[in-house]
Design an enzyme around this catalytic site. Sequence first.
Site, PDB file in Angstrom:
ATOM      1  N   LYS A 214     -58.966 -83.083-109.062  1.00 31.34           N
ATOM      2  CA  LYS A 214     -60.057 -83.285-110.078  1.00 31.34           C
ATOM      3  C   LYS A 214     -60.622 -81.602-110.686  1.00 31.34           C
ATOM      4  O   LYS A 214     -60.568 -81.218-111.702  1.00 31.34           O
ATOM      5  CB  LYS A 214     -61.099 -84.220-109.811  1.00 31.34           C
ATOM      6  CG  LYS A 214     -62.099 -84.432-110.973  1.00 31.34           C
ATOM      7  CD  LYS A 214     -63.161 -85.492-110.638  1.00 31.34           C
ATOM      8  CE  LYS A 214     -64.033 -85.651-111.606  1.00 31.34           C
ATOM      9  NZ  LYS A 214     -65.218 -86.810-111.344  1.00 31.34           N
ATOM     10  N   GLU A 220     -58.808 -77.295 -99.184  1.00 30.07           N
ATOM     11  CA  GLU A 220     -57.741 -77.896 -98.663  1.00 30.07           C
ATOM     12  C   GLU A 220     -56.661 -77.862 -99.632  1.00 30.07           C
ATOM     13  O   GLU A 220     -55.474 -77.655 -99.317  1.00 30.07           O
ATOM     14  CB  GLU A 220     -58.045 -79.206 -98.122  1.00 30.07           C
ATOM     15  CG  GLU A 220     -59.025 -79.290 -96.997  1.00 30.07           C
ATOM     16  CD  GLU A 220     -60.475 -79.478 -97.552  1.00 30.07           C
ATOM     17  OE1 GLU A 220     -60.814 -79.214 -98.680  1.00 30.07           O
ATOM     18  OE2 GLU A 220     -61.294 -80.119 -96.699  1.00 30.07           O
ATOM     19  N   GLY A 276     -63.849 -89.258-107.855  1.00 29.82           N
ATOM     20  CA  GLY A 276     -62.765 -89.179-106.901  1.00 29.82           C
ATOM     21  C   GLY A 276     -62.248 -90.461-106.707  1.00 29.82           C
ATOM     22  O   GLY A 276     -61.022 -90.880-106.515  1.00 29.82           O
ATOM     23  N   ARG A 277     -63.326 -91.098-105.703  1.00 31.04           N
ATOM     24  CA  ARG A 277     -62.787 -92.307-105.081  1.00 31.04           C
ATOM     25  C   ARG A 277     -62.665 -93.421-106.047  1.00 31.04           C
ATOM     26  O   ARG A 277     -62.349 -94.507-105.175  1.00 31.04           O
ATOM     27  CB  ARG A 277     -64.085 -92.543-104.183  1.00 31.04           C
ATOM     28  CG  ARG A 277     -65.307 -92.679-104.540  1.00 31.04           C
ATOM     29  CD  ARG A 277     -66.547 -92.597-103.117  1.00 31.04           C
ATOM     30  NE  ARG A 277     -67.990 -92.504-103.896  1.00 31.04           N
ATOM     31  CZ  ARG A 277     -68.234 -91.534-104.462  1.00 31.04           C
ATOM     32  NH1 ARG A 277     -67.846 -90.264-104.244  1.00 31.04           N
ATOM     33  NH2 ARG A 277     -69.797 -91.732-104.688  1.00 31.04           N
ATOM     34  N   GLU A 362     -69.033 -93.170 -98.949  1.00 27.09           N
ATOM     35  CA  GLU A 362     -69.324 -92.229 -99.953  1.00 27.09           C
ATOM     36  C   GLU A 362     -69.988 -92.486-101.100  1.00 27.09           C
ATOM     37  O   GLU A 362     -70.920 -91.984-101.556  1.00 27.09           O
ATOM     38  CB  GLU A 362     -68.181 -91.398-100.235  1.00 27.09           C
ATOM     39  CG  GLU A 362     -68.358 -89.929-100.575  1.00 27.09           C
ATOM     40  CD  GLU A 362     -67.075 -89.117-101.057  1.00 27.09           C
ATOM     41  OE1 GLU A 362     -66.092 -89.485-101.556  1.00 27.09           O
ATOM     42  OE2 GLU A 362     -67.051 -87.835-100.848  1.00 27.09           O
ATOM     43  N   HIS A 393     -55.465-106.467 -79.790  1.00 33.06           N
ATOM     44  CA  HIS A 393     -55.111-106.072 -78.509  1.00 33.06           C
ATOM     45  C   HIS A 393     -55.790-104.876 -78.158  1.00 33.06           C
ATOM     46  O   HIS A 393     -55.480-104.196 -77.066  1.00 33.06           O
ATOM     47  CB  HIS A 393     -53.592-105.969 -78.419  1.00 33.06           C
ATOM     48  CG  HIS A 393     -53.100-107.012 -78.523  1.00 33.06           C
ATOM     49  ND1 HIS A 393     -52.408-107.902 -77.508  1.00 33.06           N
ATOM     50  CD2 HIS A 393     -52.818-107.729 -79.561  1.00 33.06           C
ATOM     51  CE1 HIS A 393     -51.893-108.953 -77.887  1.00 33.06           C
ATOM     52  NE2 HIS A 393     -51.811-109.060 -79.259  1.00 33.06           N
ATOM     53  N   LYS A 513     -69.381 -77.882 -96.763  1.00 32.20           N
ATOM     54  CA  LYS A 513     -68.241 -77.295 -97.454  1.00 32.20           C
ATOM     55  C   LYS A 513     -68.516 -75.974 -97.614  1.00 32.20           C
ATOM     56  O   LYS A 513     -67.845 -74.961 -97.580  1.00 32.20           O
ATOM     57  CB  LYS A 513     -67.757 -77.829 -98.665  1.00 32.20           C
ATOM     58  CG  LYS A 513     -67.009 -79.141 -98.636  1.00 32.20           C
ATOM     59  CD  LYS A 513     -66.405 -79.487-100.204  1.00 32.20           C
ATOM     60  CE  LYS A 513     -66.787 -80.585-100.728  1.00 32.20           C
ATOM     61  NZ  LYS A 513     -66.491 -80.992-102.210  1.00 32.20           N
TER      62      LYS A 513
HETATM   63  C1  G6Q Z   1     -64.474 -88.599-104.138  1.00 30.65           C
HETATM   64  C2  G6Q Z   1     -65.087 -87.241-103.647  1.00 30.65           C
HETATM   65  C3  G6Q Z   1     -64.112 -86.508-102.822  1.00 30.65           C
HETATM   66  C4  G6Q Z   1     -62.913 -85.776-103.684  1.00 30.65           C
HETATM   67  C5  G6Q Z   1     -62.179 -84.817-102.940  1.00 30.65           C
HETATM   68  C6  G6Q Z   1     -61.372 -84.021-103.916  1.00 30.65           C
HETATM   69  O1  G6Q Z   1     -65.192 -89.508-104.670  1.00 30.65           O
HETATM   70  O2  G6Q Z   1     -65.668 -86.646-104.658  1.00 30.65           O
HETATM   71  O3  G6Q Z   1     -63.390 -87.303-101.977  1.00 30.65           O
HETATM   72  O4  G6Q Z   1     -62.010 -86.826-104.535  1.00 30.65           O
HETATM   73  O5  G6Q Z   1     -63.313 -83.775-102.572  1.00 30.65           O
HETATM   74  O6  G6Q Z   1     -61.591 -83.488-104.682  1.00 30.65           O
HETATM   75  P1  G6Q Z   1     -60.973 -82.809-105.946  1.00 30.65           P
HETATM   76  O7  G6Q Z   1     -59.960 -83.817-106.618  1.00 30.65           O
HETATM   77  O8  G6Q Z   1     -61.621 -82.262-106.988  1.00 30.65           O
HETATM   78  O9  G6Q Z   1     -59.919 -81.762-105.156  1.00 30.65           O
END
Ligand code: G6Q
Length: 551
Positions: A214, A220, A276-277, A362, A393, A513
Amino acid sequence: MSVRSLIDRPRLDQLPEWKALARHRKSMAKTSIADLFAADPRRGSKYSTEALGIHFDWSKHLVSNETMKLLFALAKASGVEGHRKAMFKGEKINITEDRAVLHTALRAPADAVIKVDGENVVPAVHDVLRRMGTFSNQIRSGKWKGHSGKAIKNIVNIGIGGSDLGPAMAYDALRKYSSRDLTIRFVSNVDANDFYEKTLDLDPTETLFIVCSKTFTTLETMTNAHTARKWILKAFDGDAAASAKHFVAVSTNADEVAKFGIDTKNMFGFWDWVGGRYSMDSAVGLSTMVALGPKGFRELLDGFHDMDEHFRSTPMTRNLPVIQALIGLWYADFWDAGTVAILPYDQYLDRFSAYLQQLEMESNGKHTRLNGKHVKWGTCPAIWGQPGTNGQHAFYQMIHQGTRLVPADFIVFADPVNKIGDHHDKLVANVFAQTEALAFGKSVAEIEAEGVPAWLAPHKEMEGNRPTSTFLCDKLTPRMLGRLIAQYEHKVFVQGSIWQINSFDQWGVELGKKMAQAMIPELKSKDRPKLAHDSSTNTLIRKYRDLRGRK
Ligand code: G6Q
């Protein structure tokens, strides 16, 4: 309901409805699930809700008619219905980021009208879907060629969190409906082992990366994206032109995409009103669409939309996500249950619990009310789980005989995706047997009556009274997956609304972060860094440098 009135709601624990529930909880202290069944022979059918091919059996819970009446009253008094309306209308209910929350617009039909700041967002949503469709068809038909002229056979999604968990989960869940000619992988961790293993057996000339972020600034993802570019360029003797055919982007940040070197005509956008989620049904789902084809992806979106409509328009007493949310809140707040187990009985849902872990934790793992004050009640429990029967199990021992209350969701499908022998009957028998055993258990007397010696019987005692939900669904299809995910999304919404928190921000992930970013030079620098952390962190940094042969 205006956003202001959401913020200004009276304290939850001071509502008469909350106090009534607290009193009611005391009166339920000595009632067991078995007592509730004994008192009402029709409980099993009465305490269930049917919608959209999902039979939700909530009879094996520590709830009576009175409990449900009080919980519905709490939801009403909390203003859940007004809050829901505000979300669907595109009001800026994500107050800490001043954003609308409109993942529901991502799956709305083309003729819907949903406005943000006076502008209908639906045409733009469908425009991106069309572009995604064209791209997916080009990949699936072999029309999209890599730099050497070979068709693309491997798609690697690079993303993390919301830009990874949904697509990765959906790819596993819908494998049966996916193209088997393509290999689709997901790289998320900044740990190089992830990139290394996921690309080890791939031919770069046949591989395309979807860089999914996003913000397009995530440590990462950008680290992995740069590594991927080097990996591609190496295969083409450093020819920079190669990356055009081997990279596309999914992002809201066109500037950063261009800076990275991806032509924005190969960028699929989404909007700041998609968290994001909550984004797997936006362009973030590009890998899902490539796997399923545009038609399969539309079915997935239609499933989400089915549940949106159910949630938006069904009275609370028959509303699947509302009932699920209220029962969950009952345990979290009045029975002190610190966790919820999600137990899908379908191997294709291997990553479903991990997906829901982010969605719930989250969203609702927060202690600050919308008005900035600290909550005085419990919020999100820990969400965890694994597919059955494997978990049986392993950790089920603790759910059956441990000392902590673990409410659990059992999810199973009536019609198996793969019909082989009697596997499915055996699988389903295990679901029903587990929930029966958890609810009703087996007493010491019953065990002794079977000839077990008195000293051993207590070890075999099953106390029962362990609450479970069973979701018996028609069949795992793209549409059903969409319905199930949207069901949990709205469950999270209802709980967050009652808890008076903002389910749509995630400030809690920021500090770590930032600190990591600042620490990278302290680990990498050639010269011995001056450290000003606490003594534990300083020692760890020094020890690491030492082990890596740095000063
Ligand atoms: C979700 C969070 C988080 C996000 C990641 C990746 O609701 O905001 O999980 O999706 O940190 O972020 P980017 O899509 O900006 O790389």
